[in-house]
Design an enzyme around this catalytic site. Structure first.
Site, PDB file in Angstrom:
ATOM      1  N   ASP A 277       0.820  -1.160  -0.057  1.00 35.34           N
ATOM      2  CA  ASP A 277      -0.135   0.171  -0.013  1.00 35.34           C
ATOM      3  C   ASP A 277       1.034   1.192  -0.008  1.00 35.34           C
ATOM      4  O   ASP A 277       2.089   1.255   0.378  1.00 35.34           O
ATOM      5  CB  ASP A 277      -1.014   0.129   1.090  1.00 35.34           C
ATOM      6  CG  ASP A 277      -2.240   0.753   1.093  1.00 35.34           C
ATOM      7  OD1 ASP A 277      -2.166   1.485   0.213  1.00 35.34           O
ATOM      8  OD2 ASP A 277      -3.294   0.590   1.637  1.00 35.34           O
ATOM      9  N   TRP A 278       0.586   2.273  -0.302  1.00 38.12           N
ATOM     10  CA  TRP A 278       1.218   3.517  -0.584  1.00 38.12           C
ATOM     11  C   TRP A 278       1.715   4.197   0.711  1.00 38.12           C
ATOM     12  O   TRP A 278       0.971   4.549   1.752  1.00 38.12           O
ATOM     13  CB  TRP A 278       0.331   4.737  -1.262  1.00 38.12           C
ATOM     14  CG  TRP A 278       0.406   4.620  -2.630  1.00 38.12           C
ATOM     15  CD1 TRP A 278       0.637   5.879  -3.495  1.00 38.12           C
ATOM     16  CD2 TRP A 278       0.281   3.474  -3.577  1.00 38.12           C
ATOM     17  NE1 TRP A 278       0.533   5.327  -4.888  1.00 38.12           N
ATOM     18  CE2 TRP A 278       0.524   4.170  -4.919  1.00 38.12           C
ATOM     19  CE3 TRP A 278       0.018   2.088  -3.342  1.00 38.12           C
ATOM     20  CZ2 TRP A 278       0.469   3.118  -6.153  1.00 38.12           C
ATOM     21  CZ3 TRP A 278       0.090   1.479  -4.655  1.00 38.12           C
ATOM     22  CH2 TRP A 278       0.242   1.999  -5.962  1.00 38.12           C
TER      23      TRP A 278
END
Length: 747
Positions: A277-278
């Site tokens: 995920d970012w």
């Protein structure tokens, strides 16, 4: 313009906002040939060519492929013909193009897309064909935008009604989750696009999501939180998995050897790539060795990522071997060959299409099947127009658009039909529409939550009604033959990066609804929301109650068609609507939201399992939804009375439409074992099928239940175990409306 941000750690929320506009499009989907959707495995036919490519790459070129080189792509090696791996959000359709190095929109005129119904809506169709349609249609749009990987679907469990992403996640039930997730993944990847199934795993709250340490016992993990991911890998052959923000048993999930290596790859045989995920990565050597392949995110320069310059340094210092790096590079190359982004088949890659009328119709079909009829006293719906000269349309949600909003990935679309527009499109011109906004969508900017509290800077609403707006709504209702109130929520209130504080309807809507009902007894209430709300009073005092969703480009037309009877509603709730929040298991056990740690104290009793086992009455149960017709279940039987562990139970039932209009019913099959040697829920969903039955006719529905689906996870032996003995199969049309029970024996 909406302030937008995606996949950022919450502490960055206010720093990296960007603006977007909402829009959507659609494309045609091919029917699926088989009942069970099976994906294509990643092929090893290009391994020799991949080995040759890797042997020609420099260390820096290899590492360039392991991290973001722009906001949504990895590094290319142009001299060897290796392209960037190009990703796109999202769950509601292909996100607009943004700048390569920040969240600002790229400002293009050709990046409009179809806005598809949210995950909760898709699950509410209870229809695997709709899931395939969704994936296939979206896959075509991805290819039209020249993308390789969709950062979707999101299939985490709905553990709390207050979860900020409940609208996007699909269900509280692992079986329904997997049966919708698999065909979606297959439909998407049939178009030479990688799915990136997220967020692996146990990512069930937004509160403290960047660091909360989730504690789940092994049986609960295996029976509740992993089945949809396992099915996406083993049956859907998903090419990508996204690692979650949170910790699991003390280790961040993007560097969690148990989850990424031991379970995902060693047990399940996952051959694809794990993407973070970012900004969810916290280490270099540990992340890589624990199974992460690609680090994505913001907010620093791309070369400063853990798997960028730091990895080059670690490799040169001997902390990470080049052989280890090669493993990850080869995985990425294999998926690029698989989706024809490179290699001899690239000229045959799906070209795709976007924002087409066919895709809008895909969105319409899903939306129409997702709408749930909760209450319909005295056949108040469908709305009969005889003698109706005027209709009051009341509520901010009658005109609110949701393709963009909040902090989640939205869609820039040319078409988003609002409920008011839908009614204007469908009503005869002779009927006057008296529109009144009724309530204002307002937020208290001064009293936003502080970091670490339950709402993580989430929206705080102003719930005082505006007297002038109320008066306008009351007058509109008084002078109209019928009133329709569009209430509920929106994607600015239900949003990634914050959980809700309460089940209460925001913006003073409950009071407004009462005032309108007081002056017009013919008042229909339509809720538009992605998650449960406290609608006890609303439900009690209205004769007609409809539940819709963030329902895509054609949502308003689908809603109008249900209200007016062109479409007979067939949606079923994919989660339980509680009477009180304290009735929900995570809240009853005081185990939400936790602090630095959250312990899932309810164990396997998530959702309806808790309500049914503890005999707590919900407001509306899991699987519930009415129709404009009535159905009888007759002649329910199994093909045998006794089965071996390797057999499949065949359950058949005749569904008779005893009303006057054609309609669809969902036959739901639950299983129970009362004398089990392990604790079990009172019933668990093990099969379902949606069927169209014409008025006065019967259709025989057959559900195949593999005996292995009756297994529990035995922690001591680390195996799935099917207990011998008696089981009760329960056939009904919600978890609380069981029509027939059948006893069977497993030998």
């Amino acid at each position: 313009m909406k302030k937008k941000m995606i996949y950022l750690p919450v502490f960055m929320a206010f720093a990296l906002l960007t603006s977007c506009k909402k829009d959507a499009q659609g494309e045609n989907s091919n029917a699926v040939q088989t009942e069970e959707h099976q994906g294509k495995e990643i092929s090893s036919e290009f391994d020799a060519e991949i080995d040759k490519l890797v042997s020609q790459m420099t260390l820096e070129e290899k590492i360039g492929m392991l991290h973001g080189n722009s906001m949504f792509s990895t590094g290319a090696v142009e001299r060897l013909g290796i392209p960037e791996l190009k990703m796109a959000d999202g769950p509601l359709g292909v996100r607009e193009e943004i700048s390569r190095d920040n969240w600002a929109p790229a400002g293009l005129t050709n990046d409009f897309a179809t806005y598809y119904p949210a995950g909760g809506a898709l699950a509410a169709t209870w229809d695997a064909e709709m899931a395939y349609t969704f994936g296939n249609s979206l896959g075509q749009e991805m290819r039209a935008r020249d993308k390789d990987m969709l950062l979707s679907p999101a299939i985490n469990m709905v553990r709390t009604p207050l979860g900020g992403r409940t609208y996007e996640y699909m269900s509280e039930d692992p079986f329904l989750n997997k049966k919708i997730a698999v065909p979606l993944v297959v439909g998407l990847q049939d178009n030479d696009v990688m799915a990136c199934v997220k967020h692996f795993a146990a990512n069930n709250q937004e509160t403290n999501r960047d660091f909360v340490d989730v504690q789940i016992d092994e049986r609960t993990l295996r029976e509740i939180y992993l089945p949809a991911f396992e099915a996406a890998v083993k049956e859907g052959h998903a090419y990508g998995i996204m690692g979650a923000y949170n910790k699991f048993r003390g280790e961040y999930l993007c560097e969690n050897d148990y989850m990424l290596n031991k379970i995902l790859r060693d047990e399940w045989g996952f051959k694809g790539i794990v993407v973070s995920d970012w900004a969810a990565v916290h280490s270099t050597a540990k992340s890589l060795k624990s199974g992460l392949d690609i680090e994505m995110g913001t907010p620093k320069p791309f070369n400063e990522f853990f798997l960028a310059d730091k990895l080059v340094a670690a490799a040169k210092a001997g902390e990470v071997s080049e052989a280890e790096i090669d493993i990850h590079v080869k995985r990425i190359l294999r998926t690029l060959f698989q989706v024809k982004a490179m290699g001899p088949d690239s000229k045959n890659r799906v070209k795709g299409s976007i924002s087409t009328e066919a895709h809008y119709q895909d969105a319409y079909k899903i939306a129409a099947e997702a709408i749930v009829l909760l209450k319909n006293e005295n056949n108040a719906l469908p709305l009969k127009l005889d003698g109706v000269k005027s209709i009051a349309v009341i509520g901010n949600n009658a005109t609110k658009k949701n393709a963009l909003g909040g902090f989640g990935a939205g869609v820039k679309t040319k078409r988003e039909i609002t409920p008011l527009e839908g009614l204007k499109n469908r009503l005869p011109s002779s009927i006057k529409i008296n529109y009144a906004e009724g309530y204002l969508e307002r937020y208290d900017e001064k009293n936003k939550g502080k970091l670490g509290d339950i709402t993580l800077n989430g929206p705080v609403t102003i719930d005082a009604l505006d007297p002038a707006k109320v008066n306008e709504a009351v007058e509109a209702a008084k002078k109209s033959d019928v009133a329709i109130i569009f209430a509920g929520s929106n994607r600015d209130y239900e949003t990634e990066a914050s959980d809700r504080r309460t089940l209460k309807l925001p913006f003073g809507q409950e009071e407004l609804i009462k005032k309108v009902q007081a002056v017009n007894p013919r008042t229909i209430v339509v809720m538009i929301a992605g998650a449960p709300f406290d609608i006890n009073e609303v439900s009690k005092n209205t004769s007609a109650l409809v539940w819709s969703w963030f329902n895509g480009s054609e949502g308003g037309n689908a809603l109008a068609d249900v209200i007016l009877g062109k479409v007979n509603p067939s949606g079923k709730l994919p989660w339980t609507m509680p009477v009180n929040i304290i009735d929900s298991p995570a809240h009853a056990t005081k185990s939400f939201p936790g602090g630095k740690t959250v312990n899932y104290a309810e164990g396997i009793l998530i959702g309806y399992r808790w309500f049914d086992t503890k005999n707590i009455a919900p407001l509306y149960p899991f699987g519930y939804g009415l129709s404009y017709t009535t159905f009888d279940f007759e002649n329910t039987k199994t093909d045998k009375t006794s089965y071996a562990e390797n057999e499949t139970i065949s359950v058949s039932v005749d569904v008779k439409n005893t009303g006057k209009v054609d309609g669809k019913e969902v036959v739901q099959l639950y299983a129970s074992k009362s004398d089990s040697k392990v604790s079990r829920a009172s019933k668990e969903l093990k099969g379902f099928k949606k069927v169209l039955v014409k008025a006065g006719n019967s259709e025989t529905v057959t559900i195949q239940l593999p005996v292995k689906e009756l297994a529990y996870y035995d922690v001591a032996s680390k195996k799935w175990v099917v207990e011998a003995g008696k089981y009760t199969l329960k056939v009904g049309n919600s978890s609380r409306d069981i029509k027939k029970e059948i006893a069977i024996t497993i030998k």
